[in-house]
Motif scaffolding. Structure first.
Motif, mmCIF file in Angstrom:
data_model
loop_
_atom_site.group_PDB
_atom_site.id
_atom_site.type_symbol
_atom_site.label_atom_id
_atom_site.label_comp_id
_atom_site.label_asym_id
_atom_site.label_seq_id
_atom_site.Cartn_x
_atom_site.Cartn_y
_atom_site.Cartn_z
ATOM 1 N N GLY A 34 0.816 -1.209 0.000
ATOM 2 C CA GLY A 34 0.000 0.000 0.000
ATOM 3 C C GLY A 34 0.854 1.266 0.000
ATOM 4 N N ASN A 35 2.175 1.119 -0.118
ATOM 5 C CA ASN A 35 3.088 2.266 -0.159
ATOM 6 C C ASN A 35 2.814 3.331 0.891
ATOM 7 O OD1 ASN A 35 4.611 1.285 -2.260
ATOM 8 N ND2 ASN A 35 3.406 2.303 -3.841
ATOM 9 N N PRO A 36 2.852 2.999 2.178
ATOM 10 C CA PRO A 36 2.634 4.038 3.184
ATOM 11 C C PRO A 36 3.765 5.068 3.144
ATOM 12 C CG PRO A 36 3.420 2.016 4.218
ATOM 13 C CD PRO A 36 3.208 1.701 2.765
ATOM 14 N N LEU A 37 3.439 6.300 3.528
ATOM 15 C CA LEU A 37 4.465 7.351 3.585
ATOM 16 C C LEU A 37 5.469 6.962 4.677
ATOM 17 C CD1 LEU A 37 4.935 10.160 2.296
ATOM 18 C CD2 LEU A 37 3.813 11.127 4.292
ATOM 19 N N MET A 81 16.902 -0.627 -2.835
ATOM 20 C CA MET A 81 16.154 -0.975 -4.060
ATOM 21 C C MET A 81 15.594 0.260 -4.773
ATOM 22 S SD MET A 81 12.902 -2.639 -2.155
ATOM 23 C CE MET A 81 12.207 -3.485 -3.516
ATOM 24 N N MET A 82 15.611 1.421 -4.110
ATOM 25 C CA MET A 82 15.089 2.640 -4.723
ATOM 26 C C MET A 82 16.179 3.653 -5.033
ATOM 27 S SD MET A 82 12.379 2.801 -1.831
ATOM 28 C CE MET A 82 10.763 2.093 -1.861
ATOM 29 N N VAL A 83 17.419 3.318 -4.685
ATOM 30 C CA VAL A 83 18.433 4.369 -4.702
ATOM 31 C C VAL A 83 18.797 4.815 -6.120
ATOM 32 C CG1 VAL A 83 20.586 3.016 -4.635
ATOM 33 C CG2 VAL A 83 20.426 5.163 -3.393
ATOM 34 N N VAL A 100 19.985 19.368 -2.857
ATOM 35 C CA VAL A 100 19.489 18.030 -2.537
ATOM 36 C C VAL A 100 20.255 17.425 -1.358
ATOM 37 C CG1 VAL A 100 19.222 15.659 -3.395
ATOM 38 C CG2 VAL A 100 18.746 17.599 -4.916
ATOM 39 N N VAL A 101 19.471 16.904 -0.384
ATOM 40 C CA VAL A 101 20.047 16.193 0.766
ATOM 41 C C VAL A 101 19.534 14.758 0.723
ATOM 42 C CG1 VAL A 101 20.300 16.157 3.277
ATOM 43 C CG2 VAL A 101 19.892 18.327 2.105
ATOM 44 N N LEU A 102 20.445 13.791 0.825
ATOM 45 C CA LEU A 102 20.037 12.383 0.822
ATOM 46 C C LEU A 102 20.263 11.775 2.202
ATOM 47 C CD1 LEU A 102 21.572 11.156 -2.595
ATOM 48 C CD2 LEU A 102 19.238 11.946 -2.147
ATOM 49 N N GLY A 103 19.383 10.808 2.566
ATOM 50 C CA GLY A 103 19.535 10.101 3.845
ATOM 51 C C GLY A 103 18.860 8.744 3.753
ATOM 52 N N VAL A 123 24.169 11.127 7.628
ATOM 53 C CA VAL A 123 24.538 9.774 8.055
ATOM 54 C C VAL A 123 24.002 9.607 9.471
ATOM 55 C CG1 VAL A 123 26.482 8.256 8.596
ATOM 56 C CG2 VAL A 123 26.608 9.788 6.627
ATOM 57 N N GLY A 124 23.192 8.557 9.677
ATOM 58 C CA GLY A 124 22.598 8.351 11.004
ATOM 59 C C GLY A 124 21.199 8.931 11.054
ATOM 60 N N GLU A 125 20.720 9.143 12.284
ATOM 61 C CA GLU A 125 19.341 9.596 12.466
ATOM 62 C C GLU A 125 19.252 11.113 12.317
ATOM 63 O OE1 GLU A 125 17.748 7.924 16.084
ATOM 64 O OE2 GLU A 125 18.199 5.885 15.421
ATOM 65 N N VAL A 129 20.135 16.604 13.637
ATOM 66 C CA VAL A 129 20.835 17.469 12.674
ATOM 67 C C VAL A 129 19.961 18.212 11.652
ATOM 68 C CG1 VAL A 129 23.108 16.353 12.714
ATOM 69 C CG2 VAL A 129 21.339 15.447 11.222
ATOM 70 N N TRP A 130 18.689 17.814 11.499
ATOM 71 C CA TRP A 130 17.887 18.401 10.411
ATOM 72 C C TRP A 130 17.743 19.917 10.581
ATOM 73 C CZ3 TRP A 130 17.024 17.513 5.637
ATOM 74 C CH2 TRP A 130 15.948 18.090 4.959
ATOM 75 N N GLY A 131 17.618 20.381 11.842
ATOM 76 C CA GLY A 131 17.514 21.826 12.106
ATOM 77 C C GLY A 131 18.746 22.545 11.565
ATOM 78 N N CYS A 188 20.642 -7.624 8.135
ATOM 79 C CA CYS A 188 19.880 -6.401 8.427
ATOM 80 C C CYS A 188 20.768 -5.163 8.344
ATOM 81 C CB CYS A 188 19.260 -6.513 9.810
ATOM 82 S SG CYS A 188 18.055 -5.239 10.090
ATOM 83 N N SER A 189 20.161 -4.022 7.987
ATOM 84 C CA SER A 189 20.985 -2.818 7.795
ATOM 85 C C SER A 189 20.334 -1.568 8.369
ATOM 86 C CB SER A 189 21.228 -2.592 6.306
ATOM 87 O OG SER A 189 20.037 -2.108 5.713
ATOM 88 N N ARG A 190 19.760 -1.663 9.537
ATOM 89 C CA ARG A 190 19.115 -0.462 10.095
ATOM 90 C C ARG A 190 20.173 0.598 10.412
ATOM 91 N NH1 ARG A 190 18.922 -4.112 13.539
ATOM 92 N NH2 ARG A 190 16.805 -4.739 13.109
ATOM 93 N N VAL A 191 19.673 1.869 10.538
ATOM 94 C CA VAL A 191 20.588 2.995 10.697
ATOM 95 C C VAL A 191 21.226 3.023 12.089
ATOM 96 C CG1 VAL A 191 20.540 5.523 10.852
ATOM 97 C CG2 VAL A 191 19.595 4.377 8.851
ATOM 98 N N SER A 192 20.466 2.599 13.120
ATOM 99 C CA SER A 192 21.047 2.553 14.462
ATOM 100 C C SER A 192 20.561 1.308 15.197
ATOM 101 C CB SER A 192 20.634 3.807 15.254
ATOM 102 O OG SER A 192 20.885 3.605 16.625
#
Ligand code: B12
Length: 440
Positions: A34-37, A81-83, A100-103, A123-125, A129-131, A188-192
């Motif tokens: 269902g492609n949730p956001l 798979m989307m990169v 453009v910022v990628l994460g 890199v990371g969560e 840093v987004w602010g 598995c490859s989670r960010v943290s």
């Protein structure tokens, strides 16, 4: 899907979840999930100053030159798979004059590669840093790399934003409840990995709000908890189940097999409205992963005991299994097939082992020279991109198709579910897309 929030000011942040690089898979995955956001984009929106107009673009299939504007800050989340699609979009937005910022997990693993297509990478969560990224964008001094720390209270800064969302959006995206995992599976490859939980009062408030979403006058479908494992910390899980019980909702979540041996947890889960668990069994050799090798689980027979216990509480199980693991010989694939035929799972998921960058598996197989394709668009869990240990690549595909096909007939809900989802979602998606384009 494009959702726009209205704001009189023209400073703009565009947040993108790209579509999968393969068109047919995009349609199939869309029908399945269902492609949730993704929560990552909701979090970025929550952390963006109010004077910005925030636009979400989720799985947009067709792009025209007019879509690539100048002057905006564009954030793209990247699964492997989307990169490829993400890089294509990033190049086009930069050519048009946006930053453009990628994460996301892929960028976390390969920031240097991502920087070839971006002004900055996180890199990371993002919470810590987004602010700063926004501030630097405004001052025209974006840095190449921002390193985000895993905050203990990662959720409070986004809570008010989520509470302000339309309950229907909240329900569709699911309830996020944890970060990190107590296991460390090599694929598995989670960010943290740092295990943290959202406060139970916050989960309850969000669930209450999501529960108010109307659903065509019908009973709402079960709510999904976005957790790596809802049973990561049994004490937290039980407290959560107790807090959910009075809300009279129905829900489902990922869980690990150990919940099948905890009577109290199963009883509380059922009383709180649990309908189904998605359990990663991964292999019929439980000793291969800490997640599946427990004192109570020594063989596939012990899996059956856990399945019986869970089913006895009228909780359905979707079992997830992997094809292509090093331990497997032809005989093991046959055993897996027989296991699925006898297991009485409500639904089963089968994927081909994929060494995504960032996983220990990727590092090991790469060092052993066994990965033969680094074309990320093939990293979709339906391709074999490495040389398996005991069988050929062809055999992996052959067993994958055979086991998938045969096991389908022993899990009748799978047929029903897939047909229903495929029809309803694709009709809705195509109709919606067509109408949106006509009235644009
Ligand atoms: C929930 C989940 C799902 C849900 C998604 C629900 C939803 N609403 O998003 C569902 C079930 C649909 C799903 C499907 C799949 N998933 Co999944 N999923 C997860 C899970 C368990 C949690 C993801 C999540 O929401 N995390 C919380 C968010 C906030 O974390 P995050 O995305 O990492 O974002 C943070 C940072 O990365 C960063 N960030 C992320 N993006 C961006 C972008 C910018 C611009 C910036 C600045 C920062 C930034 O900031 C965020 C906040 O700190 C993860 C495991 C994990 N813990 O990450 C796997 C995971 C993301 N999934 C994975 C996979 C493989 C899949 C599938 C391909 C599985 C399959 N075979 O079907 C499909 C893909 C389908 C699709 N079309 O997308 C892999 C991805 C590996 C990779 N490197 O690509 C993961 C990492 C698990 C793993 N095994 O390694 N998944």
């Amino acid at each position: 899907m494009v959702i726009q929030s209205s704001s009189p000011v023209q400073k703009e942040v565009i947040l993108i979840n790209p579509c999968i690089s393969n068109f047919f898979l995009e349609i199939a995955f869309g029908a399945k999930t269902g492609n949730p956001l993704p929560h990552s984009l909701l979090i970025l929106a929550a952390l963006t100053p109010k004077e910005y107009k925030v636009q979400f673009i989720n799985h947009k299939l067709f792009w025209t030159a007019d879509d690539f504007c100048e002057g905006a800050l564009v954030g793209i989340t990247c699964l492997t798979m989307m990169v490829s699609k993400a890089y294509e979009l990033a190049d086009s937005f930069r050519a048009a004059g946006s930053k453009v910022v990628l994460g996301g997990p892929h960028v976390n693993a390969l920031p240097e590669e991502a920087l070839e297509h971006a002004d900055s990478v996180v890199v990371g969560e993002a919470e810590s840093v987004w602010g700063r990224v926004i501030d630097d964008f405004e001052k025209g001094r974006l840095q190449k790399v921002y390193r985000g720390e895993p905050l203990d209270d990662f959720f409070s800064p986004t809570f008010d934003y989520l509470m302000s969302l339309d309950p229907a959006v909240l329900r569709r995206t699911g309830m996020h409840i944890d970060r990190g995992c107590k296991y460390n599976c090599d694929f598995c490859s989670r960010v943290s990995d740092k295990l943290r939980f959202i406060k139970i009062e916050q989960v309850v408030e969000l669930v209450r709000r999501a529960a108010t979403a109307p659903f065509f006058g019908l009973r709402q479908p079960p709510l999904v908890f976005i957790a790596d494992n809802i049973f990561s910390k049994p004490a937290y899980a039980k407290e959560l189940f107790r807090a959910l019980a009075p809300l009279k909702i129905r829900w489902g979540a990922n869980a690990s097999i150990d919940i099948g041996f905890d009577e109290e947890a199963l009883r509380l889960a059922k009383e709180s409205g649990c309908q189904a668990f998605l359990i990663g069994f991964e292999t019929i050799h439980p000793e291969a992963y800490r997640k599946t090798s427990l004192a109570q689980v020594r063989s596939a027979d012990d899996y059956r005991k856990a399945i019986r216990n869970i089913n006895a509480h009228r909780i359905k199980i979707t079992g997830s299994f992997i094809i292509g693991l090093d331990q497997y010989t032809h005989l093991d694939y046959l055993k897996l097939l027989l296991f699925l035929v006898r297991a009485r799972l409500w639904f089963s998921i089968l994927t081909i082992l994929t060494p995504v960058p960032g996983s220990a598996l990727f590092t090991r197989l790469k060092a052993e020279g066994r990965i033969f394709s680094f074309d990320w668009s093939r990293y979709n869990f339906l391709n074999c991109v490495f040389k398996p240990k005991n069988v050929s690549v062809f055999s992996v595909y052959a067993w994958f198709v055979l086991i998938r096909f045969v096991s389908m007939f022993f899990s009748p809900w799978m047929l029903f579910f897939m047909a229903g989802l495929f029809l309803s979602q694709n009709l809705g998606l195509w109709l919606g897309h067509g109408l949106a384009r006509m009235f644009r």
